[in-house]
Scaffold this motif. Structure first.
Motif, PDB file in Angstrom:
ATOM      1  N   ALA A 179      37.968  39.011  56.635  1.00 13.15           N
ATOM      2  CA  ALA A 179      38.687  39.031  57.912  1.00 13.15           C
ATOM      3  C   ALA A 179      39.752  40.123  57.908  1.00 13.15           C
ATOM      4  CB  ALA A 179      39.343  37.679  58.163  1.00 13.15           C
ATOM      5  N   ALA A 180      39.875  40.823  59.036  1.00 14.06           N
ATOM      6  CA  ALA A 180      40.859  41.898  59.168  1.00 14.06           C
ATOM      7  C   ALA A 180      41.652  41.695  60.456  1.00 14.06           C
ATOM      8  CB  ALA A 180      40.167  43.258  59.173  1.00 14.06           C
ATOM      9  N   VAL A 305      22.938  39.785  55.141  1.00 17.13           N
ATOM     10  CA  VAL A 305      23.350  38.523  54.529  1.00 17.13           C
ATOM     11  C   VAL A 305      23.758  37.507  55.593  1.00 17.13           C
ATOM     12  CG1 VAL A 305      25.090  37.455  53.044  1.00 17.13           C
ATOM     13  CG2 VAL A 305      24.014  39.588  52.351  1.00 17.13           C
ATOM     14  N   VAL A 306      24.545  37.928  56.574  1.00 21.23           N
ATOM     15  CA  VAL A 306      24.981  37.012  57.630  1.00 21.23           C
ATOM     16  C   VAL A 306      23.777  36.455  58.377  1.00 21.23           C
ATOM     17  CG1 VAL A 306      26.195  36.858  59.842  1.00 21.23           C
ATOM     18  CG2 VAL A 306      27.274  38.008  57.906  1.00 21.23           C
ATOM     19  N   ASP A 307      22.838  37.324  58.757  1.00 22.98           N
ATOM     20  CA  ASP A 307      21.674  36.878  59.520  1.00 22.98           C
ATOM     21  C   ASP A 307      20.797  35.922  58.706  1.00 22.98           C
ATOM     22  OD1 ASP A 307      22.572  38.431  61.595  1.00 22.98           O
ATOM     23  OD2 ASP A 307      21.162  40.073  61.249  1.00 22.98           O
ATOM     24  N   MET A 308      20.597  36.233  57.428  1.00 26.25           N
ATOM     25  CA  MET A 308      19.738  35.377  56.607  1.00 26.25           C
ATOM     26  C   MET A 308      20.403  34.028  56.327  1.00 26.25           C
ATOM     27  SD  MET A 308      17.814  37.921  53.890  1.00 26.25           S
ATOM     28  CE  MET A 308      16.669  36.611  53.406  1.00 26.25           C
ATOM     29  N   LEU A 309      21.690  34.036  56.023  1.00 26.89           N
ATOM     30  CA  LEU A 309      22.369  32.777  55.708  1.00 26.89           C
ATOM     31  C   LEU A 309      22.475  31.876  56.930  1.00 26.89           C
ATOM     32  CD1 LEU A 309      25.260  33.839  53.289  1.00 26.89           C
ATOM     33  CD2 LEU A 309      23.040  32.839  52.724  1.00 26.89           C
ATOM     34  N   ASN A 310      22.586  32.462  58.099  1.00 29.19           N
ATOM     35  CA  ASN A 310      22.675  31.636  59.306  1.00 29.19           C
ATOM     36  C   ASN A 310      21.343  31.014  59.699  1.00 29.19           C
ATOM     37  OD1 ASN A 310      25.428  31.596  59.914  1.00 29.19           O
ATOM     38  ND2 ASN A 310      25.348  33.625  60.856  1.00 29.19           N
ATOM     39  N   ARG A 311      20.286  31.358  58.980  1.00 31.81           N
ATOM     40  CA  ARG A 311      18.999  30.671  59.159  1.00 31.81           C
ATOM     41  C   ARG A 311      18.779  29.576  58.119  1.00 31.81           C
ATOM     42  NH1 ARG A 311      17.150  36.142  60.374  1.00 31.81           N
ATOM     43  NH2 ARG A 311      16.308  36.402  58.269  1.00 31.81           N
ATOM     44  N   VAL A 312      19.730  29.421  57.213  1.00 33.84           N
ATOM     45  CA  VAL A 312      19.602  28.421  56.151  1.00 33.84           C
ATOM     46  C   VAL A 312      20.163  27.090  56.641  1.00 33.84           C
ATOM     47  CG1 VAL A 312      20.294  27.788  53.807  1.00 33.84           C
ATOM     48  CG2 VAL A 312      19.812  30.186  54.360  1.00 33.84           C
ATOM     49  N   PRO A 318      30.211  33.216  59.176  1.00 26.97           N
ATOM     50  CA  PRO A 318      30.850  34.127  60.138  1.00 26.97           C
ATOM     51  C   PRO A 318      30.605  35.586  59.746  1.00 26.97           C
ATOM     52  CG  PRO A 318      32.375  32.417  59.404  1.00 26.97           C
ATOM     53  CD  PRO A 318      31.187  32.363  58.500  1.00 26.97           C
ATOM     54  N   ARG A 319      30.694  36.472  60.743  1.00 28.26           N
ATOM     55  CA  ARG A 319      30.491  37.901  60.508  1.00 28.26           C
ATOM     56  C   ARG A 319      31.869  38.570  60.364  1.00 28.26           C
ATOM     57  NH1 ARG A 319      25.753  40.452  61.586  1.00 28.26           N
ATOM     58  NH2 ARG A 319      25.200  38.646  62.874  1.00 28.26           N
ATOM     59  N   PRO A 320      32.228  39.024  59.166  1.00 32.09           N
ATOM     60  CA  PRO A 320      33.571  39.557  58.935  1.00 32.09           C
ATOM     61  C   PRO A 320      33.741  40.990  59.423  1.00 32.09           C
ATOM     62  CG  PRO A 320      32.315  39.649  56.912  1.00 32.09           C
ATOM     63  CD  PRO A 320      31.429  38.979  57.922  1.00 32.09           C
ATOM     64  N   GLU A 321      35.016  41.398  59.542  1.00 33.84           N
ATOM     65  CA  GLU A 321      35.328  42.748  60.009  1.00 33.84           C
ATOM     66  C   GLU A 321      35.343  43.780  58.892  1.00 33.84           C
ATOM     67  OE1 GLU A 321      37.544  39.883  62.779  1.00 33.84           O
ATOM     68  OE2 GLU A 321      37.259  40.071  60.626  1.00 33.84           O
TER      69      GLU A 321
END
Length: 401
Positions: A179-180, A305-312, A318-321
């Motif tokens: 996070a930023a 990584v975000v896209d694959m983990l959100n299918r688990v 969350p998608r960080p900055e």
């Protein structure tokens, strides 16, 4: 009379280093392990930086240097602060340490008295509260939830400030969440801090250049000049310049604080490595074109990584900055059971299960002060990350109610 210092009772070993060491040991024993615990880029140090170090060796620059850094490196740091952050420092306001961790540690050791409080937004880098404890202070964590982007809210900061508050440590982009803070988010925080002149600000900007999606990085003293005289701005060459092993960090702040930090350093480690300092001059003054190229790779890895983990099933990511970490929630798998019948009671159980079941090594969220989550470092190849996420997916789908 006990042999070991009682100070050791106040601290515990770094969880991120422990995970990395365990992954290395399992690999050495022949296990197929994917280590996603280490916080370092997989890219090599750029050739021009390595060449500067070689030239320094050949020129005999292998002797002791000034404790707080050689003048040429301080000049490069001063130019960097002015060029990129709009901050003006003199040489006696800058110190160079053996990594950013030493700069932070020396500042705390130089200023903390028993009972002093340090506000630390959570999730936090694992070493912040341990360094505060070693210095004899008390950490005051403020939970920053995913609903608020893992970012400190001004109202929560206001509630946490007491007459005993000495510092607040703010890390943006964040380890472990990525996070930023935007300029407006920082301004809301500084509006609180200007009302409390006894509170000093320590900014850990180590991931400054690792930001994505056109994010505009700012640091606190840049956003609010009224805090300049009580802010220590900490940075280094480890992450953006792929120089983790070179161990060079630096800080800019009030000269009285820098002088006190120098006194600590002179009686502990003395000067940073002379060769690493020479390389860091080239890093800060030399070509910067590799940074956007690296960032494009990191962004692609983040998105994968975000896209694959959100299918688990059971996970949410969350998608960080910025930085090169994601901090997924594993709340959806808590309470489930493994094929062996063991219950996943918390995030530490979950990461142990992942390592035992799939050989994927990650760090549990409790180590960073916020559960149930876990941290993944995506500073490795796309193929490795894809394989790791597939293993995590299979492991989660194997859990039962």
């Amino acid at each position: 009379m006990p042999f070991l210092s009682a100070a050791l009772d106040r601290v515990k070993p770094s969880a991120t280093i422990a995970v990395t060491d365990k992954a290395r040991a399992l690999k050495a024993a022949g296990r197929n392990v994917i280590g996603l615990g280490a916080g370092e880029p997989d890219f090599d140090t750029p050739a021009n930086i390595k060449l500067a170090a070689i030239r320094a060796i050949e020129a005999g620059k292998t002797k002791y240097t000034d404790v707080g850094g050689i003048p040429e490196l301080k000049d490069a740091i001063i130019a960097k602060f002015k060029r990129e952050n709009g901050l003006t420092y003199k040489p006696n306001q800058v110190i160079v340490g053996t990594g950013g961790k030493q700069v932070l540690y020396n500042a705390l050791m130089a200023t903390i008295n028993p009972g002093d409080e340090v506000i630390i937004p959570a999730p936090y880098w694992v070493s912040y509260p341990e360094m505060v404890a070693l210095a004899g202070g008390e950490s005051v964590p403020i939970v920053c939830t995913a609903e608020h982007g893992f970012k400190l809210q001004p109202a929560d900061l206001e509630k946490a400030v007491t007459p005993k508050t000495k510092w607040i440590i703010l890390n943006s982009p964040s380890n472990p969440t990525g996070a930023a803070y935007t300029r407006s988010e920082l301004k809301a925080i500084t509006d609180v801090l200007v009302k409390h002149p006894h509170v000093w600000v320590m900014t850990d900007d180590m991931y400054e250049h690792l930001v994505y999606d056109d994010f505009d990085f700012k640091t606190i003293a840049q956003v609010e000049p009224r805090l300049y005289e009580r802010t220590l701005t900490v940075n280094g060459v480890s992450k953006a310049y792929c120089m983790t092993g070179w161990r060079i960090g630096y800080g800019g702040g009030p000269k009285a604080l820098i002088r006190a930090m120098g006194a600590i350093q002179s009686n502990s480690t003395a000067n940073p490595c002379s060769i690493s300092q020479a390389a860091s001059i080239e890093a800060l003054n030399g070509p910067q074109d590799f940074i956007p190229a690296h960032n494009q790779s990191f962004k692609e890895r983040r998105d994968l990584v975000v896209d694959m983990l959100n299918r688990v099933p059971g996970l949410f990511c969350p998608r960080p900055e910025g930085a090169f970490y994601v901090y997924p929630s594993c709340a959806g798998v808590i309470g489930k059971r493994t094929r062996a019948g063991e219950m996943i009671a918390n995030d530490e159980d979950f990461v142990r299960y992942l390592l035992a079941e799939t050989g994927v090594a990650v760090v549990h969220g409790a180590a960073f002060g916020l559960s149930p989550h876990f941290r993944i470092s995506y500073a490795t190849s796309t193929d490795v990350l894809r394989e790791a996420c597939e293993r995590i997916d299979r492991a989660c789908r194997a859990l039962t109610e």
